[in-house]
Design a protein around this motif. Structure first.
Motif, short mmCIF file in Angstrom:
data_model
loop_
_atom_site.label_atom_id
_atom_site.label_comp_id
_atom_site.label_asym_id
_atom_site.label_seq_id
_atom_site.Cartn_x
_atom_site.Cartn_y
_atom_site.Cartn_z
N ILE A 30 -8.02 7.39 -11.32
CA ILE A 30 -7.00 6.84 -10.36
C ILE A 30 -5.83 6.16 -11.18
O ILE A 30 -5.89 5.25 -11.79
CB ILE A 30 -7.87 5.73 -9.73
N THR A 31 -4.64 6.46 -10.47
CA THR A 31 -3.41 5.71 -10.72
C THR A 31 -2.61 5.09 -9.77
O THR A 31 -1.74 4.31 -9.88
CB THR A 31 -2.48 7.05 -11.18
N TYR A 32 -3.19 5.47 -8.37
CA TYR A 32 -2.67 4.57 -7.24
C TYR A 32 -3.87 4.36 -6.03
O TYR A 32 -4.43 5.48 -6.19
CB TYR A 32 -1.53 5.27 -6.60
N ALA A 33 -3.89 3.28 -5.64
CA ALA A 33 -4.97 3.10 -4.62
C ALA A 33 -4.41 2.16 -3.62
O ALA A 33 -3.93 1.24 -3.78
CB ALA A 33 -6.21 2.40 -5.24
N GLU A 35 -3.86 -0.08 -0.20
CA GLU A 35 -4.56 -1.54 0.36
C GLU A 35 -6.05 -0.99 0.91
O GLU A 35 -6.91 -1.47 0.97
CB GLU A 35 -3.79 -2.20 1.00
N THR A 36 -5.70 0.16 1.97
CA THR A 36 -6.90 0.61 2.67
C THR A 36 -7.98 0.79 1.83
O THR A 36 -9.30 0.63 1.97
CB THR A 36 -6.61 1.70 3.75
N PHE A 37 -7.73 1.87 0.84
CA PHE A 37 -8.73 2.37 -0.09
C PHE A 37 -9.51 1.29 -0.71
O PHE A 37 -10.95 0.95 -0.61
CB PHE A 37 -8.02 3.23 -1.02
N CYS A 38 -8.74 0.22 -1.16
CA CYS A 38 -9.43 -1.06 -1.74
C CYS A 38 -10.22 -1.80 -0.57
O CYS A 38 -11.64 -2.05 -1.07
CB CYS A 38 -8.44 -1.77 -2.28
N GLU A 39 -10.02 -1.74 0.30
CA GLU A 39 -10.62 -2.52 1.33
C GLU A 39 -11.80 -1.87 1.99
O GLU A 39 -12.93 -2.39 1.92
CB GLU A 39 -9.62 -2.91 2.61
N ILE A 40 -11.88 -0.52 1.95
CA ILE A 40 -12.83 0.31 2.45
C ILE A 40 -13.91 0.35 1.49
O ILE A 40 -15.01 0.38 1.65
CB ILE A 40 -12.41 1.43 3.15
N SER A 41 -13.38 0.73 0.25
CA SER A 41 -14.53 0.89 -0.88
C SER A 41 -15.07 -0.31 -1.51
O SER A 41 -15.96 -0.21 -2.10
CB SER A 41 -13.65 1.69 -2.15
#
Length: 151
Positions: A30-33, A35-41
């Motif tokens: 992963i090189t970019y995530a 905010e939604t990815f961080c929140e959901i995961s």
């Protein structure tokens, strides 16, 4: 790895208006995530960056799905499919994913993934399909059994 079965029972719903976006290097790190990815995961951004995207791979996912994904990407094709992902807290979330290569000056430089929510009916459909695929491919299948104790 062994988990307590009850840890896998908690679903996080991806809000209808949200899109999960990530990018990886050519090795799948992963090189970019967003905010939604961080929140959901359930991960912080710094916990995701540099890690293999498989950090969110749920054990219910048949390995053949990812083999097909990588085959499509290596053939220069876009891949689209339904994925059950694993949260940091061992809960899960379902998404439809579109994964494709990113090219610069005609050269493949990274992969991007855009994920969106799916319906409840699709979740049931794919859970049954993936259970069947795992069984047919000799992969472990997780079953939850409730036992009545005593009289």
């Amino acid at each position: 790895m062994q988990y307590n079965e009850s840890e896998f029972l908690f679903e996080t719903e991806v809000p209808l208006e949200e899109i999960i976006i990530s990018r990886t290097d050519l090795d799948g790190n992963i090189t970019y995530a967003n905010e939604t990815f961080c929140e959901i995961s359930g991960y912080e951004e710094d916990e995701l960056l540099g890690k293999p995207h498989s950090i969110v791979r749920h054990p219910d996912m048949p390995s053949i799905v990812f083999s097909e994904l990588w085959e499509a990407l290596h053939n220069g094709e876009q891949w689209r499919g339904v994925i059950k992902n694993l949260r940091k807290d061992k809960g899960y979330y379902w998404v439809e994913a579109i994964v494709s290569g990113v090219f610069k000056d005609g050269k493949l430089v990274e992969y991007k993934s855009i994920r969106s929510p799916i319906s409840r009916d699709e979740k049931f459909k794919y859970q049954r399909l993936y259970d069947k695929m795992r069984e047919e491919n000799g992969e472990n299948i997780r079953k939850i059994i409730y036992e009545k104790k005593g009289k």
